[in-house]
Design a protein around this motif. Structure first.
Motif, PDB file in Angstrom:
ATOM      1  N   PHE A 276       0.662  -1.522   0.198  1.00 39.17           N
ATOM      2  CA  PHE A 276       0.018   0.093  -0.075  1.00 39.17           C
ATOM      3  C   PHE A 276       0.277   1.107   0.146  1.00 39.17           C
ATOM      4  N   LEU A 277       2.086   1.048   0.449  1.00 38.53           N
ATOM      5  CA  LEU A 277       3.062   2.250   0.028  1.00 38.53           C
ATOM      6  C   LEU A 277       4.194   1.458  -0.409  1.00 38.53           C
ATOM      7  N   MET A 278       5.049   2.693  -1.254  1.00 46.54           N
ATOM      8  CA  MET A 278       6.188   2.755  -2.052  1.00 46.54           C
ATOM      9  C   MET A 278       7.184   3.365  -1.568  1.00 46.54           C
ATOM     10  N   ILE A 279       8.005   3.079  -1.419  1.00 46.05           N
ATOM     11  CA  ILE A 279       9.518   4.226  -1.357  1.00 46.05           C
ATOM     12  C   ILE A 279      10.761   4.330  -2.288  1.00 46.05           C
ATOM     13  N   LYS A 280      10.868   5.141  -2.471  1.00 46.04           N
ATOM     14  CA  LYS A 280      12.184   5.430  -4.035  1.00 46.04           C
ATOM     15  C   LYS A 280      12.885   6.082  -3.265  1.00 46.04           C
TER      16      LYS A 280
END
Length: 353
Positions: A276-280
């Motif tokens: 439900f969340l992406m980090i980049k």
């Protein structure tokens, strides 16, 4: 109006009216002025606001109203305006061009103009156009001398003496040109950041999830980027974010998550995600919906310098004993009346027009 005291009283009564609408329950109370005229009508406006803009969930609408209920007390209003020298200049007509990214996002400007004794001309965003006119009508009922001091328009703004305008970086350039001959406050895009050390408690990380996900991350006070030390372990971050995992059940959010994930994968970006969340890793501050950017820091002094140099892009810094004017984890969406957007003192501006 006769005095600042009567204006404070009008907004205090509005706060009492709004106290009937909380996340816990919506319930009609006794002894609220003009409740027979306005209670059911405002319930209906909340419903319409949610239907008009599906980002405006019932929970987020009531969260916003609950914050204003807490802010609009006689003590808070009196403390706020005591810091400024109001009412010395003649009343002017102040135009406000409002954003529409979160519910009642332009209310602080609206309040500031009226509490300063000026008249207000409001141009609303189509994304947030149902609540404020209704609340303005309530104010006119509890304080009749406000009649004629509040107006709304969808047309070209004319006849005003000063302007407060909020928009994107692109529209801000237009505003700066168009309003170059008028006193103005012009706000651009800003985002909020968190500084992590790896020593945060489980509770702090859960609180940070509120800063990230409240209003689906659409507010300028929403944390869209974290700064982390070189050896940071993301497990604690994702464990904290899990508190908000049900956000993926919102169809609009889920569609944005799927779309942005596909874009990242097709572009072969390295991302971490939890469903439900992406980090980049990214040097930018404005991350897309359902994603948070991160950037490594090697020493805290250099990071403090960077945050200072980039201050025009940053609304809030969430941290723990790191920097002056930092905000506690979980508190970005609970600003006080004197926590001014972009650090620009609206009351001071209005007192000198």
């Amino acid at each position: 109006m006769d005095s600042i005291k009567s204006r404070i009283n009008a907004f205090h009564k509005l706060g009492e009216f709004l106290s009937q609408f909380s996340q816990e329950k919506v319930e009609k109370k006794e002894n609220i002025e003009h409740n027979e005229l306005f209670f059911d009508g405002f319930k209906h406006q909340l419903k319409i606001a949610g239907e008009n803009n599906t980002w405006f969930t019932k929970e987020n609408l009531l969260f916003s109203i609950e914050n204003w209920t807490k802010a609009l007390t006689t003590d808070n209003l009196s403390e706020w305006i005591s810091k400024e020298d109001l009412g010395k200049n003649d009343a002017k007509l102040i135009a406000i061009i409002m954003a529409g990214n979160i519910p009642l996002v332009g209310f602080h400007d609206f309040l500031s103009v009226l509490i300063s004794g000026h008249s207000v001309l409001v141009k609303q965003s189509s994304n947030d156009k149902h609540l404020l006119p209704f609340l303005a009508k309530y104010l006119e009922y509890v304080e009749p001398e406000l009649n004629g001091k509040i107006s709304f328009t969808e047309e070209k703004l004319t006849g005003f003496d000063a302007v407060i305008a909020t928009g994107s970086n692109n529209t801000a350039r237009y505003f700066e040109y168009y309003f170059k001959d008028k006193p103005s406050i012009i706000r651009k895009n800003r985002n909020s950041v968190a500084v992590l050390t790896g020593n945060e408690s489980e509770k702090q990380m859960q609180n940070l999830s509120e800063d990230v996900f409240r209003y689906f991350g659409l507010g300028c006070r929403s944390v869209s980027k974290v700064f982390i030390p070189k050896d940071y372990n993301f497990d604690a971050f994702f464990n904290g974010m899990y508190k908000q995992h049900e956000i993926i059940n919102n169809i609009k959010y889920a569609n944005n998550y799927d779309y942005n994930k596909a874009v990242y994968l097709m572009s072969e970006f390295d991302i971490l995600e939890n469903g439900f969340l992406m980090i980049k890793e990214d040097e930018s501050y404005a991350s897309p919906i359902a994603s948070v950017f991160y950037e490594y820091y090697e020493n805290t002094d250099d990071l403090k310098i960077k945050l200072w140099e980039d201050r025009e892009q940053i609304q809030c810094v969430v941290a723990n004993n790191f920097i002056e004017n930092e905000i506690e984890f979980g508190q970005t969406q609970h600003p006080k009346l004197w926590d001014y957007a972009d650090g620009v003192n609206t009351l001071e501006f209005l007192s000198k027009i």
